[in-house]
Design a protein around this motif. Sequence first.
Motif, PDB file in Angstrom:
ATOM      1  N   MET A 250     111.555 124.064 -38.337  1.00  0.00           N
ATOM      2  CA  MET A 250     111.588 122.569 -37.847  1.00  0.00           C
ATOM      3  C   MET A 250     111.014 122.507 -36.439  1.00  0.00           C
ATOM      4  O   MET A 250     110.658 121.291 -35.971  1.00  0.00           O
ATOM      5  CB  MET A 250     113.092 122.261 -37.695  1.00  0.00           C
ATOM      6  N   ARG A 251     110.676 123.830 -35.723  1.00  0.00           N
ATOM      7  CA  ARG A 251     110.309 123.694 -34.359  1.00  0.00           C
ATOM      8  C   ARG A 251     108.996 122.495 -34.195  1.00  0.00           C
ATOM      9  O   ARG A 251     108.885 121.474 -33.380  1.00  0.00           O
ATOM     10  CB  ARG A 251     109.956 124.699 -33.597  1.00  0.00           C
ATOM     11  N   ALA A 252     107.947 122.863 -34.783  1.00  0.00           N
ATOM     12  CA  ALA A 252     106.754 121.882 -34.814  1.00  0.00           C
ATOM     13  C   ALA A 252     106.862 120.557 -35.025  1.00  0.00           C
ATOM     14  O   ALA A 252     106.533 119.582 -34.267  1.00  0.00           O
ATOM     15  CB  ALA A 252     105.442 122.659 -35.404  1.00  0.00           C
ATOM     16  N   TYR A 253     107.426 120.435 -36.337  1.00  0.00           N
ATOM     17  CA  TYR A 253     107.632 119.059 -36.663  1.00  0.00           C
ATOM     18  C   TYR A 253     108.595 118.182 -35.947  1.00  0.00           C
ATOM     19  O   TYR A 253     108.264 117.002 -35.602  1.00  0.00           O
ATOM     20  CB  TYR A 253     107.783 118.864 -38.154  1.00  0.00           C
ATOM     21  N   VAL A 254     109.727 118.807 -35.625  1.00  0.00           N
ATOM     22  CA  VAL A 254     110.751 117.935 -35.135  1.00  0.00           C
ATOM     23  C   VAL A 254     110.745 117.946 -33.624  1.00  0.00           C
ATOM     24  O   VAL A 254     110.845 116.859 -33.053  1.00  0.00           O
ATOM     25  CB  VAL A 254     112.189 118.613 -35.664  1.00  0.00           C
ATOM     26  N   ILE A 255     110.676 119.231 -33.031  1.00  0.00           N
ATOM     27  CA  ILE A 255     110.595 119.223 -31.530  1.00  0.00           C
ATOM     28  C   ILE A 255     109.362 119.106 -31.008  1.00  0.00           C
ATOM     29  O   ILE A 255     108.977 118.134 -29.787  1.00  0.00           O
ATOM     30  CB  ILE A 255     111.337 120.509 -31.088  1.00  0.00           C
ATOM     31  N   ASP A 256     108.400 120.002 -31.152  1.00  0.00           N
ATOM     32  CA  ASP A 256     107.159 119.768 -30.618  1.00  0.00           C
ATOM     33  C   ASP A 256     106.311 118.441 -30.341  1.00  0.00           C
ATOM     34  O   ASP A 256     105.790 117.960 -29.496  1.00  0.00           O
ATOM     35  CB  ASP A 256     106.163 120.889 -31.094  1.00  0.00           C
ATOM     36  N   LYS A 257     106.530 118.057 -31.799  1.00  0.00           N
ATOM     37  CA  LYS A 257     105.987 116.762 -31.987  1.00  0.00           C
ATOM     38  C   LYS A 257     106.748 115.648 -31.230  1.00  0.00           C
ATOM     39  O   LYS A 257     105.850 114.659 -30.559  1.00  0.00           O
ATOM     40  CB  LYS A 257     106.027 116.253 -33.447  1.00  0.00           C
ATOM     41  N   PHE A 258     107.854 115.707 -31.145  1.00  0.00           N
ATOM     42  CA  PHE A 258     108.645 114.670 -30.295  1.00  0.00           C
ATOM     43  C   PHE A 258     108.296 114.781 -28.957  1.00  0.00           C
ATOM     44  O   PHE A 258     108.115 113.693 -28.044  1.00  0.00           O
ATOM     45  CB  PHE A 258     110.031 114.888 -30.391  1.00  0.00           C
ATOM     46  N   CYS A 259     108.249 116.063 -28.343  1.00  0.00           N
ATOM     47  CA  CYS A 259     107.940 116.262 -26.795  1.00  0.00           C
ATOM     48  C   CYS A 259     106.431 115.820 -26.369  1.00  0.00           C
ATOM     49  O   CYS A 259     106.174 115.219 -25.326  1.00  0.00           O
ATOM     50  CB  CYS A 259     108.058 117.797 -26.567  1.00  0.00           C
ATOM     51  N   LEU A 260     105.657 115.978 -27.396  1.00  0.00           N
ATOM     52  CA  LEU A 260     104.232 115.351 -27.353  1.00  0.00           C
ATOM     53  C   LEU A 260     104.097 114.166 -27.248  1.00  0.00           C
ATOM     54  O   LEU A 260     103.322 113.498 -26.365  1.00  0.00           O
ATOM     55  CB  LEU A 260     103.294 116.085 -28.196  1.00  0.00           C
ATOM     56  N   SER A 261     104.924 113.326 -27.963  1.00  0.00           N
ATOM     57  CA  SER A 261     105.076 111.836 -28.068  1.00  0.00           C
ATOM     58  C   SER A 261     105.679 111.136 -26.698  1.00  0.00           C
ATOM     59  O   SER A 261     104.975 110.377 -26.479  1.00  0.00           O
ATOM     60  CB  SER A 261     105.632 111.281 -29.308  1.00  0.00           C
ATOM     61  N   LEU A 262     106.449 112.042 -26.022  1.00  0.00           N
ATOM     62  CA  LEU A 262     107.095 111.413 -24.817  1.00  0.00           C
ATOM     63  C   LEU A 262     106.034 111.705 -23.866  1.00  0.00           C
ATOM     64  O   LEU A 262     106.036 110.465 -22.972  1.00  0.00           O
ATOM     65  CB  LEU A 262     108.143 112.602 -24.341  1.00  0.00           C
ATOM     66  N   VAL A 263     105.246 112.439 -23.695  1.00  0.00           N
ATOM     67  CA  VAL A 263     104.151 112.688 -22.838  1.00  0.00           C
ATOM     68  C   VAL A 263     102.898 111.642 -23.069  1.00  0.00           C
ATOM     69  O   VAL A 263     102.340 110.959 -22.432  1.00  0.00           O
ATOM     70  CB  VAL A 263     103.486 114.088 -22.779  1.00  0.00           C
ATOM     71  N   ASN A 264     102.500 111.880 -24.376  1.00  0.00           N
ATOM     72  CA  ASN A 264     101.475 111.043 -24.848  1.00  0.00           C
ATOM     73  C   ASN A 264     101.381 109.681 -24.949  1.00  0.00           C
ATOM     74  O   ASN A 264     100.620 108.683 -24.754  1.00  0.00           O
ATOM     75  CB  ASN A 264     100.692 111.494 -25.963  1.00  0.00           C
ATOM     76  N   LEU A 265     102.801 109.048 -24.928  1.00  0.00           N
ATOM     77  CA  LEU A 265     102.852 107.841 -24.881  1.00  0.00           C
ATOM     78  C   LEU A 265     103.334 107.246 -23.551  1.00  0.00           C
ATOM     79  O   LEU A 265     104.090 106.054 -23.293  1.00  0.00           O
ATOM     80  CB  LEU A 265     103.929 107.270 -26.082  1.00  0.00           C
TER      81      LEU A 265
END
Length: 343
Positions: A250-265
């Motif tokens: 679940m790391r990439a889809y659940v956590i990494d993607k979420f963290c990227l969205s916090l920064v990119n948005l």
Amino acid sequence: MKKLLNVLYVTQPDYYLKKEGRNIVVTLDGKRVARYPIHILRQIVCFNYMGVSPRLMKMCMEEQVALSFFTPYGKYCGRLLGASYGNIYTRKRQYELAASETSLDFVKNIIYAKSYNSRKILIRFKNDHKNAINYSAVQNAIDAIKDLMLKIQSAPDKDSVRGLEGLIARTYFAVLDELILKQKEDFYFRERSKRPPMDRFNALLSFMYALYTNNIAAALEGVGIDAYAGFFHTDRPGRVSMALDIIEEMRAYVIDKFCLSLVNLNRIGKVHFEIKENGACLLNEKGRDIVLKYWNKREQEEIFHPFTEEKIKLGLLPHVQAQLLNSYLRGDINAYPPFMIGG
């Protein structure tokens, strides 16, 4: 302090929790701040220094409400649970598999799923932001991960799978910085640093990995599986090895993607972190509140589960996977089906 999806997050470091009747009372300097009936909660997650009263601990154990403790900066300390009602035969099967190479197929499945999901994230970013990233570097990583994935099923033992997993992780992390599209001066990823995280993006990853691992451990214990007896991660005192096994997929889809969205948005910025004397970079109180606010929204989003073939809220994913693992251990299904991104 937030109550999200029946989980109470206590983020202020000076809050103290105690019991009043069948209620959880949050206090600051002896004064009541909030009160929650015990029956509406399934978990309490504390990021406070002051702790909780023994009477409240007892009530949580009686009501099967998991009580988890982190430092105010997100380092996991431990978890308090009531009596386990798991099936002894299921746990015996778990321990048998954990002590042998018989669980090799399980290990191959979770690492293949981790690799598949990591590669899928890279493909989506490549397609959606091809003019904003180093296209060739990301494409090379996508191709390299695919080649390594093909070797997983023929790996002769767990150590061989661990070696492949390490190569795949390094390939993925080598281009993760390309997926950080905004605030590049303040957020970047050079390499994975854990204890402690040495930059803001690693701080986000560490905070969320710890939080999500705890959620998975609680879900496993909820169906009677021992969260400390894993098949891929080796045993170590205090390590929830089975929860660490399950989070891999679940790391990439659940956590990494979420963290990227916090920064990119631009939902989080450099002001939400602090640098310690030893160089460690950690979320501050405001940063933790922001992360938890958006995490709540993310957990309530619906996703399609390819094995159950139905839509579920993302927050229920650890519980669905725990149930599937339980079915595998009981012999109801022939293999554990890890979560893999659809589409």
